[in-house]
Design a protein around this motif. Structure first.
Motif, short mmCIF file in Angstrom:
data_model
loop_
_atom_site.label_atom_id
_atom_site.label_comp_id
_atom_site.label_asym_id
_atom_site.label_seq_id
_atom_site.Cartn_x
_atom_site.Cartn_y
_atom_site.Cartn_z
N GLU A 1 0.84 -1.19 0.00
CA GLU A 1 0.00 0.00 0.00
C GLU A 1 0.87 1.24 0.00
O GLU A 1 1.77 1.39 0.84
N LYS A 2 0.61 2.14 -0.92
CA LYS A 2 1.40 3.35 -1.06
C LYS A 2 1.35 4.20 0.22
O LYS A 2 0.29 4.49 0.74
N GLY A 3 2.51 4.57 0.72
CA GLY A 3 2.58 5.47 1.86
C GLY A 3 2.37 4.84 3.21
O GLY A 3 2.54 5.51 4.24
N ALA A 4 2.02 3.55 3.27
CA ALA A 4 1.70 2.92 4.55
C ALA A 4 2.91 2.88 5.48
O ALA A 4 2.78 3.08 6.70
N LEU A 5 4.11 2.61 4.93
CA LEU A 5 5.30 2.55 5.78
C LEU A 5 5.64 3.92 6.35
O LEU A 5 5.99 4.04 7.53
N ARG A 6 5.55 4.96 5.53
CA ARG A 6 5.81 6.31 6.04
C ARG A 6 4.78 6.70 7.10
O ARG A 6 5.11 7.36 8.08
N ASP A 7 3.54 6.28 6.91
CA ASP A 7 2.49 6.49 7.90
C ASP A 7 2.89 5.83 9.22
O ASP A 7 2.84 6.45 10.30
N ALA A 8 3.31 4.57 9.15
CA ALA A 8 3.70 3.82 10.35
C ALA A 8 4.89 4.47 11.04
O ALA A 8 4.91 4.60 12.28
N PHE A 9 5.90 4.90 10.26
CA PHE A 9 7.07 5.53 10.85
C PHE A 9 6.69 6.84 11.54
O PHE A 9 7.24 7.18 12.60
N GLY A 10 5.75 7.58 10.95
CA GLY A 10 5.27 8.80 11.58
C GLY A 10 4.60 8.52 12.92
O GLY A 10 4.79 9.26 13.89
N ARG A 11 3.82 7.45 12.97
CA ARG A 11 3.15 7.07 14.22
C ARG A 11 4.17 6.69 15.29
O ARG A 11 4.07 7.14 16.45
N PHE A 12 5.15 5.85 14.92
CA PHE A 12 6.16 5.43 15.89
C PHE A 12 7.00 6.61 16.36
O PHE A 12 7.35 6.71 17.55
N PHE A 13 7.34 7.51 15.43
CA PHE A 13 8.12 8.70 15.79
C PHE A 13 7.39 9.53 16.84
O PHE A 13 7.99 9.93 17.85
N ALA A 14 6.11 9.79 16.61
CA ALA A 14 5.33 10.59 17.55
C ALA A 14 5.17 9.87 18.88
O ALA A 14 5.24 10.50 19.95
N TRP A 15 4.98 8.57 18.85
CA TRP A 15 4.78 7.78 20.07
C TRP A 15 6.04 7.78 20.93
O TRP A 15 5.97 7.94 22.16
N ILE A 16 7.21 7.63 20.28
CA ILE A 16 8.48 7.63 21.02
C ILE A 16 8.77 9.01 21.59
O ILE A 16 9.31 9.16 22.69
N LYS A 17 8.38 10.06 20.87
CA LYS A 17 8.65 11.43 21.30
C LYS A 17 7.75 11.88 22.44
O LYS A 17 8.14 12.74 23.26
N LEU A 18 6.53 11.33 22.53
CA LEU A 18 5.53 11.82 23.49
C LEU A 18 6.02 11.88 24.94
O LEU A 18 5.75 12.86 25.64
N PRO A 19 6.73 10.85 25.46
CA PRO A 19 7.16 10.93 26.87
C PRO A 19 8.12 12.08 27.15
O PRO A 19 8.22 12.54 28.28
N PHE A 20 8.81 12.55 26.10
CA PHE A 20 9.83 13.59 26.28
C PHE A 20 9.35 14.98 25.89
O PHE A 20 9.78 15.97 26.46
N LYS A 21 8.45 15.05 24.91
CA LYS A 21 7.95 16.34 24.45
C LYS A 21 6.48 16.22 24.09
O LYS A 21 6.12 15.62 23.09
N LYS A 22 5.64 16.79 24.94
CA LYS A 22 4.20 16.76 24.71
C LYS A 22 3.81 17.86 23.72
O LYS A 22 4.45 18.90 23.65
N PRO A 23 2.74 17.64 22.94
CA PRO A 23 2.22 18.73 22.09
C PRO A 23 1.84 19.93 22.96
O PRO A 23 1.36 19.77 24.09
N ASP A 24 2.10 21.14 22.45
CA ASP A 24 1.86 22.34 23.26
C ASP A 24 0.42 22.85 23.14
O ASP A 24 0.15 24.01 23.46
N TYR A 25 -0.49 21.99 22.75
CA TYR A 25 -1.90 22.37 22.61
C TYR A 25 -2.46 23.00 23.87
O TYR A 25 -3.15 24.02 23.83
#
Length: 343
Positions: free
Chosen positions: A306-330
Motif C-alpha cells: 500500500e502506497k505510503g503505509a510505511l511512512r504512515d507507520a514511521f510517523g506514528r512510531f516517531f510521535a509515540w516515542i517522542k511523546l514521553p519527552f515532548k508533549k504537544p503544546d496544545y
C-alpha cells in the motif's frame, strides 16, 4: 430557522462544484453560503464566478489565514448575525436532497441541542439482522442491523482493545467508535462527537468557543476536539436521517509521515482533553492501540504494497516515542483566538 453554510476549501475546484450542485437540489436551501478558499491558485474563484449560485459569497484568504480551523473561524465571523444556525460541509461531500431539512428539523425538535451532525452513508454496507442467524465475531451489530467490523477492529477485539461505548462516545482509553457505526436508519442519537465536515451548530455556541487553530493546515481530530468542548456546553445530536456521501479527494492532504504523526499526537490531545488523568489500565490500552495500529500499517506497506503505509507507520512510531519527552503544546495555547478577516 435561518441558517448559513460555510464551505472551507483548498485546491479542489471540481469537488466544491459537485457539492454546490447537490446544495442546489436541497428541499431547504441555505440563506447564505460562504466559501472560504485557501487555494494558492485562482481556479476555484474563476469556476465559481462563472456560475450564478444563489446566496453565495466567496472569500479568498491570505497565506497566514490558510488552514481548516482558521478558515472556519473566519467564516463564523463573516456569517449574517441574523441566522441562527451555522452549517459546515467539507468540499468533497455530496448531499442527499433532504439533508438540510433533516438538520434544521432536529434543531426544531430538540431546542436544547447546540449541535447536530449528519451521516455519511457510503463508507460502510449495513444489512438488516436476521434474528435466527447467530452473530459473527467479525461483524458489528446495532439497532437490528450489522456491518463489517473491519480488520483492525477485529484485531482490537481479539486483544480486548475495542471500545465498549456506543459510537460517538469516547471510552477511558480513547479510540472509540466513529459515528459511522450507527446504521443510517433515520434515528437520532446523543453523542460527544461527530464529523465536523457534515455538521451544524447554533451560532450562539461561537460566542463561547471557536475552532482551535492549534490544528494547523490539514488538521486531524480537530472536529473531535471542538465537539468535546462543545458537549460541555450543550447537547450534541447525530441525525442518521441527514444523509450524504463522502467522495474522498486526496488533493491538499499532507505527506504520509506527517499524517501518521498527527494520528498519534492529535489523538493524544483529544484523549487528554476528555480524560486529563486516566488510570494505568487506560494508559496501557491507549499505548497498546498505538502500537497495534502502527504494526498494521507496516503490514499494509510490506505485504499489501500500500502506497505510503510505511511512512504512515514511521510517523506514528516517531510521535509515540517522542511523546514521553515532548508533549504537544496544545494545552498551552489559547482556546479562543482572535480572527483576522480576509481583505
Amino acid at each position: 430557522m435561518k441558517f448559513s453554510l460555510i464551505i472551507c476549501t483548498y485546491m479542489r475546484p471540481g469537488s466544491i462544484l459537485r457539492l454546490l450542485n447537490s446544495v442546489k437540489s436541497q428541499d431547504v436551501y441555505p440563506n447564505e453560503i460562504l466559501v472560504i478558499d485557501g487555494s494558492i491558485d485562482n481556479n476555484t474563484e474563476n469556476l465559481l464566478k462563472a456560475r450564478k449560485i444563489l446566496n453565495l459569497k466567496y472569500y479568498k484568504v491570505e497565506n497566514e489565514q490558510r488552514g481548516l480551523t482558521k478558515q472556519r473561524n473566519i467564516g463564523v465571523e463573516l456569517v449574517n448575525k441574523q441566522n441562527e444556525i451555522i452549517c459546515f460541509l467539507d468540499d468533497d461531500i455530496v448531499l442527499k436532497p433532504n439533508y438540510f431539512k433533516q438538520i434544521i428539523s432536529t434543531f426544531n425538535q430538540f431546542p436544547d441541542a447546540i449541535g447536530v451532525g449528519g451521516a455519511i452513508i457510503n463508507e460502510a454496507v449495513w444489512k438488516e439482522l436476521d434474528e435466527n442467524k447467530s452473530k459473527d465475531f467479525k461483524y458489528y451489530y446495532r439497532d437490528g442491523y450489522y456491518r463489517d467490523l473491519g480488520a483492525r477492529n477485529v484485531l482490537r477485539k481479539i486483544f480486548g482493545l475495542l471500545s465498549c461505548k456506543p459510537p460517538g462516545i469516547m471510552p477511558k482509553y480513547s479510540n472509540g467508535f466513529s459515528i459511522g457505526f450507527y446504521p443510517p436508519n433515520g434515528k437520532t442519537h446523543q453523542v460527544e462527537y461527530f464529523m465536523g465536515g457534515v455538521s451544524g451548530y447554533k451560532r450562539s455556541l461561537f460566542e463561547k468557543i471557536s475552532f482551535s487553530e492549534y490544528f494547523d493546515g490539514y488538521g486531524l481530530y480537530e472536529d473531535m476536539e471542538f465537539c468535546l468542548r462543545a458537549s460541555r456546553i450543550g447537547k450534541l445530536l447525530l441525525n442518521t436521517g441527514a444523509q450524504c456521501f463522502h467522495l474522498h479527494d486526496k488533493a491538499g492532504r499532507p505527506d504520509y509521515f506527517k499524517y501518521g504523526k498527527m494520528v498519534v499526537e492529535n489523538g493524544w490531545i483529544v484523549w487528554k482533553l476528555k480524560y486529563p488523568n486516566p488510570d494505568i489500565k487506560s494508559i496501557l490500552k491507549w499505548n497498546a492501540i498505538v502500537i497495534l495500529l502502527s504494526l498494521i500499517r507496516i503490514k499494509n506497506g510490506i505485504i499489501n504494497r500500500e502506497k505510503g503505509a510505511l511512512r504512515d507507520a514511521f510517523g506514528r512510531f516517531f510521535a509515540w516515542i517522542k511523546l514521553p519527552f515532548k508533549k504537544p503544546d496544545y494545552f498551552y495555547q489559547k482556546r479562543k483566538s482572535e480572527v483576522t478577516l480576509p481583505s
